[in-house]
Write a protein that holds these residues in place. Structure first.
Motif, mmCIF file in Angstrom:
data_model
loop_
_atom_site.group_PDB
_atom_site.id
_atom_site.type_symbol
_atom_site.label_atom_id
_atom_site.label_comp_id
_atom_site.label_asym_id
_atom_site.label_seq_id
_atom_site.Cartn_x
_atom_site.Cartn_y
_atom_site.Cartn_z
ATOM 1 N N THR A 35 0.812 -1.219 0.000
ATOM 2 C CA THR A 35 0.000 0.000 0.000
ATOM 3 C C THR A 35 0.852 1.278 0.000
ATOM 4 N N LEU A 36 1.890 1.326 0.832
ATOM 5 C CA LEU A 36 2.671 2.570 0.929
ATOM 6 C C LEU A 36 3.373 2.888 -0.387
ATOM 7 N N THR A 60 -6.085 5.379 1.365
ATOM 8 C CA THR A 60 -5.184 6.377 1.966
ATOM 9 C C THR A 60 -5.075 7.608 1.067
ATOM 10 N N ARG A 84 2.594 9.255 14.578
ATOM 11 C CA ARG A 84 2.341 8.384 13.431
ATOM 12 C C ARG A 84 1.119 7.497 13.618
ATOM 13 N N ARG A 85 0.709 7.301 14.864
ATOM 14 C CA ARG A 85 -0.337 6.308 15.109
ATOM 15 C C ARG A 85 -1.641 6.703 14.431
ATOM 16 N N PRO A 86 -2.229 5.790 13.634
ATOM 17 C CA PRO A 86 -3.446 6.149 12.910
ATOM 18 C C PRO A 86 -4.695 6.120 13.784
ATOM 19 N N ARG A 100 -8.748 5.595 14.051
ATOM 20 C CA ARG A 100 -9.568 4.648 13.284
ATOM 21 C C ARG A 100 -11.033 5.046 13.353
ATOM 22 N N ASN A 129 -6.342 6.869 9.170
ATOM 23 C CA ASN A 129 -5.230 6.025 8.756
ATOM 24 C C ASN A 129 -3.937 6.814 8.924
ATOM 25 N N PHE A 130 -2.866 6.200 8.478
ATOM 26 C CA PHE A 130 -1.558 6.848 8.438
ATOM 27 C C PHE A 130 -1.457 7.593 7.119
ATOM 28 N N LEU A 174 -8.068 6.337 21.227
ATOM 29 C CA LEU A 174 -7.849 5.116 20.451
ATOM 30 C C LEU A 174 -7.742 3.944 21.422
ATOM 31 N N ARG A 175 -8.842 3.230 21.596
ATOM 32 C CA ARG A 175 -8.885 2.074 22.509
ATOM 33 C C ARG A 175 -8.245 2.409 23.857
ATOM 34 N N ASP A 217 1.740 -3.186 5.204
ATOM 35 C CA ASP A 217 2.709 -2.152 5.571
ATOM 36 C C ASP A 217 2.502 -1.662 7.003
ATOM 37 N N VAL A 220 2.948 0.849 10.001
ATOM 38 C CA VAL A 220 3.168 2.295 10.081
ATOM 39 C C VAL A 220 3.404 2.785 11.506
ATOM 40 N N PHE A 221 3.154 1.917 12.490
ATOM 41 C CA PHE A 221 3.336 2.334 13.883
ATOM 42 C C PHE A 221 3.490 1.102 14.762
ATOM 43 N N GLU A 276 1.317 -3.202 20.327
ATOM 44 C CA GLU A 276 0.321 -3.154 19.262
ATOM 45 C C GLU A 276 1.022 -2.692 17.997
ATOM 46 N N GLU A 293 0.345 -1.306 14.192
ATOM 47 C CA GLU A 293 -0.670 -0.749 13.291
ATOM 48 C C GLU A 293 -0.142 -0.804 11.864
ATOM 49 N N SER A 294 -0.954 -1.322 10.963
ATOM 50 C CA SER A 294 -0.606 -1.282 9.546
ATOM 51 C C SER A 294 -1.615 -0.395 8.834
ATOM 52 N N THR A 295 -1.429 -0.198 7.534
ATOM 53 C CA THR A 295 -2.386 0.631 6.800
ATOM 54 C C THR A 295 -3.771 -0.005 6.785
#
Lengths: 339, 126
Positions: free
Chosen positions: A17-18, A201, A263-265, A267, A286-287, A314-315, B37, B39-40, B58, B60-62
């Motif tokens: 994806t990236l 994304t 960086r943490r996405p 959700r 997302n990121f 986030l949780r 991927d 990401v975190f 934990e 995290e991916s996309t």
């Protein structure tokens, strides 16, 4: 592969994806978006029918152009589907709903569902047109929001200067039998195949809504910040009365972007807090590969303005961020970031 | 999938490399491929006491978030801080630069109860 609206679609190709995302932002990416529906509405009454059913005003454009528009629920003005209308010829409209909403849209506008006859390939990115120049040069010359019927190696395609990535490019409806050859030719010319993951994304960075997240039952175009999709100058359209009520009152919530410090996405479903109090919900998160931080779309009260500090729950972990103007990434901002 | 013979594996898709009285751990090639991927990475804290099977991180991916479980019981003595800025190490080098932490083993014999490479290959092939 993933199930999506009745279709089986790749989340990502081997590059991931990236890499696919970055290819679209800096080069050219190729998406198979055949899951979009095509409902063909033709005849002398077609224009009037679509003017009545859909929010946007087709008199703003003409044959040979595309328009983004909504189909509303007359009960509360919420968005049944968001779609593109390709005005192919004076009495021919190809209406392109989201995969899972095709049947509902067809019930509202009539016409013929020709989805199974064609594939739709999207070529997107700053090098989309130079990639097309060697494969299908006429398609590469189709301007932004223009629609053209063009011949590719003996088959008739419809090409529109539209997309869902925030980049320049085209979407091409190609007869099913010719699609694999066109796909292969574009990959041969340097286009990077990209899956649903990158599509999500990219559209998120571009601040574009996804039906079922930022649009859907209970969500009106005004709440989603898409008032420009509503043709108020039209005498009537489905859902107008309900929407007029909200327009007079003012929407109770608005769609905003939230950009996190880290960086943490975030959700979908995460709570948005302001001064420790829950004020809204993240609808997509997302990121951001371009900004290298977490980003999200959320509904918050209208008095919470751009620039406001918020936290995302986030949780159980509170992530600090702030509300920002959409889009997160535009072609101009991207150039500035690269300086 | 790469499954090095000299490592031990949990059924939750973590790997363990025994280094004297400690165990270095990360997620397997199979796990990183399934995640997509990364990401975190939420890293455990050095000094934290962990129990085999409990969540310590934990990832995290996309496309999703996934818990990482301690494959063994003990104390976290070293953490891969580089992952804060370079989470892609989990994808690019899951058994090398993508290590997550080092755990001081409470019971050295516990590692023997983890899967060997052949056992783990069987698990992910099914």
């Amino acid at each position: 592969m993933a199930a999506f609206g009745g279709w089986t679609m790749p989340l990502a190709y081997p590059q991931g994806t990236l890499a696919e995302h970055r290819a679209c932002r800096s080069g050219v990416a190729l998406f198979d978006v055949s899951h979009l529906g095509t409902v063909r509405v033709t005849g002398t009454g077609a224009l009037a029918l679509l003017q009545d059913a859909l929010t946007n005003d087709l008199r703003r454009i003409g044959p040979g152009q595309a328009q983004y528009t909504h189909l509303l629920d007359p009960a509360d003005g919420s968005v049944v589907d968001d779609l593109l209308v390709w005005w192919v010829a004076p009495e021919r409209f190809d209406v392109m709903p989201n995969a899972s909403n095709t049947a509902q849209v067809r019930r509202a506008v009539g016409g013929t569902d020709v989805t199974s006859e064609r594939a739709v390939l999207a070529v997107q990115g700053p090098q989309a047109r130079s990639c097309l120049a060697s494969v299908f040069p006429e398609a590469g010359a189709v301007g932004r929001f223009a629609v053209r019927e063009l011949d590719w190696q003996g088959t008739t395609c419809v090409v529109a200067g539209t997309g869902y990535t925030g980049e320049d490019g085209v979407e091409m409806a190609v007869p099913e039998a010719a699609a694999p050859a066109l796909w292969d030719a574009l990959v041969g010319a340097g286009a990077v195949p990209a899956g649903l993951g990158a599509r999500d994304t990219l559209r998120l960075e571009a601040g574009l809504p996804l039906h079922g997240h930022e649009l859907g039952p209970g969500i009106t175009p005004l709440q989603a910040g898409l008032g420009w999709v509503v043709g108020w100058d039209k005498p009537d359209f489905r859902g107008r009365a309900a929407l007029e009520g909200e327009r007079a009152r003012g929407p109770r919530r608005l769609l905003r972007g939230v950009e996190l410090e880290g960086r943490r996405p975030p959700r979908a479903g995460s709570a948005v807090l302001s001064d420790g109090t829950v004020v809204g919900t993240v609808t997509s998160g997302n990121f951001s590969p371009t900004l290298e931080r977490g980003i999200g779309l959320c509904f918050v009260p209208p008095d919470l303005e751009v620039g406001a500090s918020v936290e995302i729950d986030l949780r159980g972990t509170r992530l600090p961020g702030r509300l920002v103007r959409l889009p997160f990434v535009s072609r101009r901002r991207k150039v500035e970031a690269g300086r | 999938m790469d499954t090095p013979d000299d490592l031990r594996y949990s059924s939750d898709h973590e790997w363990v490399r025994v280094e004297g009285g400690t165990a270095r751990m990360g997620i397997t090639d199979y796990a990183q491929d399934a995640l997509g991927d990364v990401v975190f990475v939420q890293l455990p804290s050095a000094g934290a006491a962990v129990t085999a099977g409990s969540s310590i991180s934990e990832v995290e991916s996309t496309k999703s978030v996934s818990e990482v479980y301690a494959p063994v019981t003990g104390t976290v003595v070293e953490v891969n801080d580089e992952l804060a800025d370079q989470p892609q190490h989990l994808n690019e080098d899951p058994y090398g630069d993508g290590w997550i932490c080092v755990i001081e083993l409470a019971d050295r014999g516990e590692v023997d109860r983890l899967l060997d490479a052949e056992g783990y290959r069987k698990l992910v092939d099914d």
